[in-house]
Design a protein around this motif. Sequence first.
Motif, PDB file in Angstrom:
ATOM      1  N   GLY A   1       9.889   1.666  -3.115  1.00  0.00           N
ATOM      2  CA  GLY A   1       9.414   0.338  -2.751  1.00  0.00           C
ATOM      3  C   GLY A   1       8.451  -0.289  -3.741  1.00  0.00           C
ATOM      4  O   GLY A   1       7.770  -1.266  -3.422  1.00  0.00           O
ATOM      5  N   GLY A   2       8.380   0.268  -4.960  1.00  0.00           N
ATOM      6  CA  GLY A   2       7.482  -0.274  -5.980  1.00  0.00           C
ATOM      7  C   GLY A   2       6.164   0.447  -6.100  1.00  0.00           C
ATOM      8  O   GLY A   2       5.329   0.103  -6.946  1.00  0.00           O
TER       9      GLY A   2
ATOM     10  N   GLN B   1      11.373   9.953  -4.172  1.00  0.00           N
ATOM     11  CA  GLN B   1      11.416   9.206  -2.924  1.00  0.00           C
ATOM     12  C   GLN B   1      10.018   8.940  -2.357  1.00  0.00           C
ATOM     13  O   GLN B   1       9.082   9.705  -2.584  1.00  0.00           O
ATOM     14  N   SER B   2       9.885   7.851  -1.616  1.00  0.00           N
ATOM     15  CA  SER B   2       8.664   7.594  -0.841  1.00  0.00           C
ATOM     16  C   SER B   2       8.378   8.780   0.077  1.00  0.00           C
ATOM     17  O   SER B   2       9.297   9.512   0.453  1.00  0.00           O
TER      18      SER B   2
ATOM     19  N   ALA C   1      -3.253  -5.424   0.630  1.00  0.00           N
ATOM     20  CA  ALA C   1      -3.408  -4.649   1.867  1.00  0.00           C
ATOM     21  C   ALA C   1      -4.392  -3.498   1.688  1.00  0.00           C
ATOM     22  O   ALA C   1      -5.199  -3.194   2.575  1.00  0.00           O
ATOM     23  N   VAL C   2      -4.364  -2.845   0.514  1.00  0.00           N
ATOM     24  CA  VAL C   2      -5.296  -1.739   0.243  1.00  0.00           C
ATOM     25  C   VAL C   2      -6.706  -2.276   0.077  1.00  0.00           C
ATOM     26  O   VAL C   2      -7.674  -1.705   0.588  1.00  0.00           O
ATOM     27  N   ILE C   3      -6.836  -3.393  -0.646  1.00  0.00           N
ATOM     28  CA  ILE C   3      -8.167  -3.990  -0.828  1.00  0.00           C
ATOM     29  C   ILE C   3      -8.745  -4.407   0.517  1.00  0.00           C
ATOM     30  O   ILE C   3      -9.929  -4.153   0.809  1.00  0.00           O
TER      31      ILE C   3
ATOM     32  N   LYS D   1       1.034   0.763   2.368  1.00  0.00           N
ATOM     33  CA  LYS D   1       0.162  -0.334   1.950  1.00  0.00           C
ATOM     34  C   LYS D   1       0.232  -0.592   0.442  1.00  0.00           C
ATOM     35  O   LYS D   1      -0.032  -1.703  -0.012  1.00  0.00           O
ATOM     36  N   MET D   2       0.590   0.441  -0.321  1.00  0.00           N
ATOM     37  CA  MET D   2       0.622   0.320  -1.777  1.00  0.00           C
ATOM     38  C   MET D   2       1.993  -0.092  -2.316  1.00  0.00           C
ATOM     39  O   MET D   2       2.157  -0.283  -3.521  1.00  0.00           O
ATOM     40  N   SER D   3       2.978  -0.218  -1.457  1.00  0.00           N
ATOM     41  CA  SER D   3       4.338  -0.521  -1.904  1.00  0.00           C
ATOM     42  C   SER D   3       4.702  -1.953  -1.542  1.00  0.00           C
ATOM     43  O   SER D   3       4.728  -2.301  -0.356  1.00  0.00           O
ATOM     44  N   PRO D   4       4.986  -2.803  -2.515  1.00  0.00           N
ATOM     45  CA  PRO D   4       5.348  -4.188  -2.215  1.00  0.00           C
ATOM     46  C   PRO D   4       6.502  -4.312  -1.222  1.00  0.00           C
ATOM     47  O   PRO D   4       6.526  -5.231  -0.408  1.00  0.00           O
ATOM     48  N   LEU D   5       7.457  -3.390  -1.279  1.00  0.00           N
ATOM     49  CA  LEU D   5       8.600  -3.421  -0.359  1.00  0.00           C
ATOM     50  C   LEU D   5       8.407  -2.494   0.838  1.00  0.00           C
ATOM     51  O   LEU D   5       9.279  -2.427   1.709  1.00  0.00           O
ATOM     52  N   GLY D   6       7.291  -1.784   0.873  1.00  0.00           N
ATOM     53  CA  GLY D   6       7.102  -0.783   1.916  1.00  0.00           C
ATOM     54  C   GLY D   6       7.778   0.523   1.537  1.00  0.00           C
ATOM     55  O   GLY D   6       8.464   0.630   0.517  1.00  0.00           O
TER      56      GLY D   6
END
Length: 270
Positions: A253-254, A194-195, A263-265, A217-222
């Motif tokens: 979330g990927g 899990q996240s 978002a991280v960059i 920020k690292m998860s495409p779906l959050g």
Amino acid sequence: MSYNLLKGKKGIIFGALDEKSIAWRTALRCHEEGAQLVLSNAPVALRMGEINKLAEAVNAPVIGADVTNMDDLKKLFEESMKHFGGPVDFVLHSIGMGLNVRKGKHYVEMDYEWNKKTLDISAMSLHRVLRTAWDMDALSEGASVVALTYIAAQRVFPDYNEMADAKALLESVTRSFGYHYGVRKKVRVNTVSQSPTRTTAGSGVKGFDGFINFAEKMSPLGNASADECADYCVTLFSDLTKMVTMQNLFHDGGYSTTGVTGAVIDQMEK
């Protein structure tokens, strides 16, 4: 929305600590989907009284059990089968305790006696639960067992400390016991990775806010919420996933397959 995915099914939920916990949210969702439940936690946790509120909401008895004690587990399954009038169809293992983490011991300086207890409570407890059910023939044909884990079993998160080792062992027990139980009785055993989730237990990890913000920020779906994890567990307990076993299933979330995001960059370039 309820689809009665678990109508007629009977399950044990381990570890419903409070309303924020995934186990608590999963118990509510299983109840909504028509399942009958038994709730269990360590005797010391039961004395906190929170679980009684959940028990009333889902019309379930509470049966205390120390998951490191085989006699306690035997009694739990005996009383559960008596309550259900038959074997158990699903089990959620949502149990973990990192003694070195709790006591502020750095990973490279860990107390090994504390570490033994961490591994026993957080990982080998799953083996004990499965062994007890195996010996008592307490799980029905095609039953489903799900244990909660975290990606620190595969990647380094320094402040996750000894719990990373415990989760790696938990996932190994899932595969190994899952093989034997599958051959014997078509029982499925999986972990859900899990996240990072804002639960009382998760928030005790040093730097947790950093964990959860970075993962978002690292998860495409959050990040996946506790309620969304509960939904996923329901599908794994249902007959819709009767051919899924011995898997570590990422529900994040990927995050687990993303190298970097915009978002991280952007955050790094500020």
